[in-house]
Enzyme design. Structure first.
Site, mmCIF file in Angstrom:
data_model
loop_
_atom_site.group_PDB
_atom_site.id
_atom_site.type_symbol
_atom_site.label_atom_id
_atom_site.label_comp_id
_atom_site.label_asym_id
_atom_site.label_seq_id
_atom_site.Cartn_x
_atom_site.Cartn_y
_atom_site.Cartn_z
ATOM 1 N N ASN A 11 42.224 42.257 43.100
ATOM 2 C CA ASN A 11 42.568 42.436 44.508
ATOM 3 C C ASN A 11 41.315 42.970 45.207
ATOM 4 O OD1 ASN A 11 43.549 43.149 47.005
ATOM 5 N ND2 ASN A 11 44.689 44.944 46.286
ATOM 6 N N LYS A 13 40.793 43.561 48.199
ATOM 7 C CA LYS A 13 41.062 44.369 49.395
ATOM 8 C C LYS A 13 40.170 43.877 50.542
ATOM 9 C CE LYS A 13 41.998 48.264 46.375
ATOM 10 N NZ LYS A 13 42.803 49.437 46.398
ATOM 11 N N HIS A 100 52.074 45.499 48.714
ATOM 12 C CA HIS A 100 51.048 46.451 48.268
ATOM 13 C C HIS A 100 51.243 47.781 49.000
ATOM 14 C CE1 HIS A 100 47.214 48.318 47.389
ATOM 15 N NE2 HIS A 100 47.058 47.421 46.422
ATOM 16 N N GLU A 102 49.237 49.831 50.152
ATOM 17 C CA GLU A 102 48.382 50.051 51.326
ATOM 18 C C GLU A 102 49.014 49.408 52.564
ATOM 19 O OE1 GLU A 102 44.650 48.678 49.689
ATOM 20 O OE2 GLU A 102 44.521 50.468 48.434
ATOM 21 N N GLU A 169 52.483 49.548 40.397
ATOM 22 C CA GLU A 169 51.310 50.290 40.860
ATOM 23 C C GLU A 169 51.756 51.640 41.423
ATOM 24 O OE1 GLU A 169 47.859 47.434 41.760
ATOM 25 O OE2 GLU A 169 48.960 47.714 43.609
ATOM 26 N N GLY A 175 43.131 53.728 43.397
ATOM 27 C CA GLY A 175 41.841 54.195 43.917
ATOM 28 C C GLY A 175 41.576 55.667 43.711
ATOM 29 N N SER A 213 43.608 52.117 39.355
ATOM 30 C CA SER A 213 42.402 52.720 38.757
ATOM 31 C C SER A 213 42.020 52.154 37.388
ATOM 32 C CB SER A 213 42.544 54.244 38.686
ATOM 33 O OG SER A 213 42.590 54.791 39.986
ATOM 34 N N GLY A 234 41.929 46.545 41.450
ATOM 35 C CA GLY A 234 41.427 46.632 42.823
ATOM 36 C C GLY A 234 39.918 46.785 42.848
ATOM 37 N N GLY A 235 39.452 48.011 43.100
ATOM 38 C CA GLY A 235 38.021 48.287 43.268
ATOM 39 C C GLY A 235 37.136 47.615 42.226
HETATM 40 C C1 PEP Z 1 45.045 47.740 43.962
HETATM 41 O O1 PEP Z 1 44.520 47.753 45.072
HETATM 42 O O2 PEP Z 1 45.990 46.988 43.731
HETATM 43 C C2 PEP Z 1 44.520 48.611 42.911
HETATM 44 C C3 PEP Z 1 45.125 48.668 41.769
HETATM 45 O O3 PEP Z 1 43.401 49.338 43.255
HETATM 46 P P1 PEP Z 1 42.445 50.158 42.269
HETATM 47 O O4 PEP Z 1 42.274 49.350 41.007
HETATM 48 O O5 PEP Z 1 41.163 50.307 43.010
HETATM 49 O O6 PEP Z 1 43.110 51.454 41.976
#
Ligand code: PEP
Length: 252
Positions: A11, A13, A100, A102, A169, A175, A213, A234-235
């Site tokens: 993802n 983002k 999600h 966010e 999640e 994050g 994470s 994500g990141g």
């Molecule tokens: C996400 O945005 O779905 C996610 C899991 O982010 P991160 O891996 O950065 O925690």
């Protein structure tokens, strides 16, 4: 380690420009080789501004592309700034992330998510349906009831359930470099799978990913949970090296 199909979904983002195709290119190169060794499915969910360009340039069966949200209204209409599932499908998306945290934190409700899922499924998009509890909800011992509510209120019995991938999640893990205790995570994944069977009266098992994470170091911790069908990253998916290392370290 079984050789059951595992999903590694990125993802991105709000990240990336046309030059970021090099990330996709490297992951695709890796996937074309690694798929001969392990049953993996790689999907990268990119911003709407890039999906068409990436799809045209990629021409590959080793990697799929998706997006990160869609409007609930099916096609076109008076929704300034919004993009429909039809438009995203026509631009080349095969997957869409919905629910999600966010977006939930900006007011997206289970009811709205259900409408978005309906739209996405009508366009035959695969849905990555995110669910998860906040830190406060976890501390109150409400994780399971929150997850049950998110599933019950966002999914309908007549949905093409085989087009839906769950991503558990926990909001507090996104994050933050925090991850759940392995035993707790195993129980939660099992709970989601059982709940799916109960609610939809099916013997089929849901596909459930973990997200929050995930990085090249902590990925090894998750390998012991056979119930996990993959990861939403994500990141770390914004770097081809980190994303590839996550997959390699998972199978170490
Ligand atoms: C996400 O945005 O779905 C996610 C899991 O982010 P991160 O891996 O950065 O925690």
């Amino acid at each position: 380690m079984t050789n059951k199909l595992k999903y590694f979904i990125g993802n991105w983002k709000m990240f990336g420009d046309i030059g970021s195709f090099k990330i996709i290119y490297k992951i695709n190169q890796f996937s074309s080789k690694y798929r001969k060794l392990y049953k993996i499915k790689i999907v990268l969910c990119v911003p709407n501004t890039l999906i068409y360009f990436f799809k045209k340039k990629l021409k590959s069966k080793h990697l799929s592309l998706g997006v990160q949200n869609c409007h609930y209204h099916q096609e076109s209409g008076p929704f300034t700034g919004s993009i429909s599932a039809t438009m995203l499908k026509n631009a080349g998306a095969e997957y869409v992330i919905l629910g999600h945290s966010e977006n939930r934190s900006e007011g997206e409700t289970n009811n709205l998510i259900r409408k978005k899922i309906t739209s996405a499924l009508n366009q035959k998009l695969n849905v990555i349906f995110c669910i998860g509890e906040t830190y406060k909800e976890k501390n109150k011992g409400n994780t399971f009831s929150i997850l049950r509510k998110q599933i019950k209120n966002s999914l309908k019995k007549n949905f093409s359930l085989n087009k839906i991938i769950f991503a558990y999640e926990p909001v507090w893990a996104i994050g933050t470099n925090k991850i759940p205790k392995i035993k707790e995570l195993k129980n939660t994944i099992k709970f989601i799978k059982n709940e799916f069977k109960k609610i939809f009266k099916t013997k089929k098992s849901a596909i459930v990913l973990y997200g929050g994470s995930v990085n090249p170091k902590n990925i090894c911790l998750f390998s012991s949970i056979s119930e996990i069908d993959g990861f939403l990253i994500g990141g770390a998916s914004q770097s081809s090296k980190k994303f590839i290392d996550i997959i390699k370290n998972y199978y170490k």
